[in-house]
Design an enzyme around this catalytic site. Structure first.
Site, PDB file in Angstrom:
ATOM      1  N   GLY A 134     -17.880   7.566  -3.295  1.00 53.34           N
ATOM      2  CA  GLY A 134     -16.756   7.343  -4.216  1.00 53.34           C
ATOM      3  C   GLY A 134     -17.064   6.147  -5.115  1.00 53.34           C
ATOM      4  CG  ASN A 135     -14.409   4.745  -8.405  1.00 48.45           C
ATOM      5  OD1 ASN A 135     -15.203   5.512  -8.951  1.00 48.45           O
ATOM      6  ND2 ASN A 135     -13.197   4.514  -8.850  1.00 48.45           N
ATOM      7  CB  ALA A 184     -20.635   4.671  -2.475  1.00 47.89           C
ATOM      8  CE  LYS A 233      -4.443   0.942   0.227  1.00 47.20           C
ATOM      9  NZ  LYS A 233      -5.573   0.108  -0.244  1.00 47.20           N
ATOM     10  CG  ASP A 278      -7.258   3.234  -1.187  1.00 50.26           C
ATOM     11  OD1 ASP A 278      -7.634   2.063  -1.173  1.00 50.26           O
ATOM     12  OD2 ASP A 278      -7.455   4.002  -0.213  1.00 50.26           O
TER      13      ASP A 278
HETATM   14  N1  GLU Z   1      -7.287   0.148  -3.137  1.00 46.06           N
HETATM   15  C1  GLU Z   1      -8.043  -1.025  -3.481  1.00 46.06           C
HETATM   16  C2  GLU Z   1      -8.093  -1.963  -2.289  1.00 46.06           C
HETATM   17  O1  GLU Z   1      -8.146  -1.525  -1.167  1.00 46.06           O
HETATM   18  C3  GLU Z   1      -7.551  -1.679  -4.768  1.00 46.06           C
HETATM   19  C4  GLU Z   1      -6.128  -2.097  -4.780  1.00 46.06           C
HETATM   20  C5  GLU Z   1      -5.641  -2.610  -6.129  1.00 46.06           C
HETATM   21  O2  GLU Z   1      -6.426  -2.677  -7.063  1.00 46.06           O
HETATM   22  O3  GLU Z   1      -4.442  -2.949  -6.211  1.00 46.06           O
HETATM   23  O4  GLU Z   1      -8.161  -3.158  -2.389  1.00 46.06           O
END
Ligand code: GLU
Length: 445
Positions: A237-238, A240, A124, A164
């Site tokens: 956001g995306n 929801a 992350k 994210d």
């Molecule tokens: N940020 C999203 C998650 O929390 C997607 C992460 C991704 O697609 O690598 O899973």
């Protein structure tokens, strides 16, 4: 395993990292049984190795705004664990971003990605940059400055970031452009790309779709259907957006959406046309939901509150961590809610989860229920590697299958003697076993 002792050591080494400590504690409680039954985990030091990120890169991001003023933000990439595949996980741009939040998200991502059945490790990243109120050119300059550091440690077989909170297709585009410029290579180093340059169909709505597919499976265990249910959704956001779209398609009624300024209660239901209006609002960079109530007269705007006080059958928190606390959980129980399915990462506090589970509500943590987003990122990586693009229904079909298989594995490991399914326990055990076994196979590295 002595959880209290482990947590004490962890706290001493990571003082004040509240979210990270919360996420680790939750996993330890779930897996202590299987861990103690299998002494080879202890011999290989699996827990101590699993809770320590492989590495964290922190870096300075100097950038210039449209007025010529220089700002300095902090950037991070936490590469947590790559036992089952390259590090994979989103980038978050939000003022609340700090090392604790990214370590919690990176740690959760290990288990989430393991559950998808695809070969992806956990990572992350992000920055404390505030995208709200910034111009397009400021966003571009910031993304370029961010990539000037990040490019050194990512690659299609090393680490594949994605979006994210605060990072969508536009930001992924600017990040990708800078990576390409620096390396002179067009490769799939990011997911969530634009459709014309390597992105996958369904990726933007995948997390929300996946949450609803998962909810359907949960309801099924009690012979309940989504059709006709009243659903409280938070966020706009995306996640929801995807969830509300799929819920409408399946005949449910979405009665709330929320932003940092409060929530919208719409007894008539948030139709697709209204969802489009919300999407428009989001692109205005204001990040508030109040205008919805001006546009649609029968809807009410309730300032500074969360939607968990309304009467609903299903609650789907899609905003952010710890947004649903013990009081909210009690209200949901009192109002007859039967299912809480997490669209965001760790939106329910541990005390709220306890209330939901003690009252035997269907409850599933985000690391399983919202895995559809990263799973579709995995499908984007596959398409990039094959240099082709699957049609919409193929991606959606695979996503649906993945969510069903995640549900099945959580059910398998989470079923309690009284028949109640503890999805938290199921998700943690299933994810842990896969990663721990891979770590053992690969030796002490
Ligand atoms: N940020 C999203 C998650 O929390 C997607 C992460 C991704 O697609 O690598 O899973």
């Amino acid at each position: 395993m002595d959880i209290d002792k482990l947590m004490q050591v962890l706290e001493n080494r990571n003082p004040g990292e509240r979210e990270y400590l919360q996420a680790v504690h939750e996993v330890l409680v779930s897996i202590v049984g299987v861990y103690n039954e299998n002494p080879h985990f202890q011999t290989a030091g699996i827990i101590e190795r699993l809770i320590e990120p492989d590495r964290i890169l922190t870096f300075k991001i100097p950038w210039m705004d449209d007025e010529g003023v220089v700002h300095t933000n902090r950037g991070f990439r936490v590469q947590f664990n790559n036992a089952i595949g390259p590090y994979k996980g989103g980038l978050r741009f939000h003022p609340s971003v700090n090392q604790s939040i990214l370590k919690f998200l990176g740690f959760e991502q290990i288990f989430k990605n393991a559950l998808t059945t695809l070969p992806m490790g956990g990572g992350k990243g992000g920055s404390d940059f505030q995208p709200k109120g910034k111009s397009n050119t400021e966003i571009m300059r910031f993304c370029q400055a961010f990539m000037l550091e990040l490019w050194k440690i990512i690659g299609p077989e090393i680490d594949v970031p994605a979006g994210d909170i605060g990072v969508g297709t536009r930001e992924i585009g600017y990040l990708f452009g800078m990576y390409k410029k620096l390396t002179n290579e067009f490769t799939g180093i990011l997911t969530g790309k634009g459709l014309d340059w390597g992105g996958s169909l369904i990726r933007p709505e995948a997390t929300g779709f996946g949450v609803v597919y998962f909810t359907k499976e949960m309801l099924n265990t009690r012979k309940e259907k989504i059709e006709g249910k009243r659903v409280a959704v938070s966020g706009f956001g995306n996640v929801a957006w995807g969830a509300a779209t799929k819920l409408n398609q399946l005949g449910a009624k979405v009665v709330t959406l929320s932003g940092p300024d409060g929530y919208i209660y719409d007894e008539e239901g948030v139709s697709n046309e209204k969802i489009d209006f919300m999407l428009e609002l989001r692109t205005s960079n204001e990040d508030i939901v109040e205008p919805y109530a001006h546009e649609f007269k029968n809807a009410q705007f309730i300032p500074d509150k969360h939607p968990w006080e309304v009467k609903c059958d299903i609650a789907i928190p899609c905003a952010t961590e710890n947004e649903l606390d013990i009081d909210d959980a009690n209200k949901l129980v009192k109002n007859g809610c039967i299912c809480v399915c997490e669209g965001a990462n760790m939106p329910c506090t541990p005390e709220a989860v306890e209330v939901l589970q003690n009252n035997r509500l269907l409850y599933c943590p985000g690391k399983a229920a919202n895995a559809g987003g990263v799973a579709t990122s995995g499908l984007e990586m596959t398409q990039n590697a094959m240099k082709l693009r699957w049609p919409k229904n193929e991606v959606d079909h695979r996503l649906h299958q993945i969510m069903e298989s995640i549900h099945e594995v959580c059910r398998h490991h989470g079923q309690l003697p009284d028949g109640y399914i503890d999805y938290m326990r199921g998700a943690n055990i299933a994810g842990f076993l896969k990663v721990a076994n891979a770590m053992i196979n690969q030796g002490v590295v």
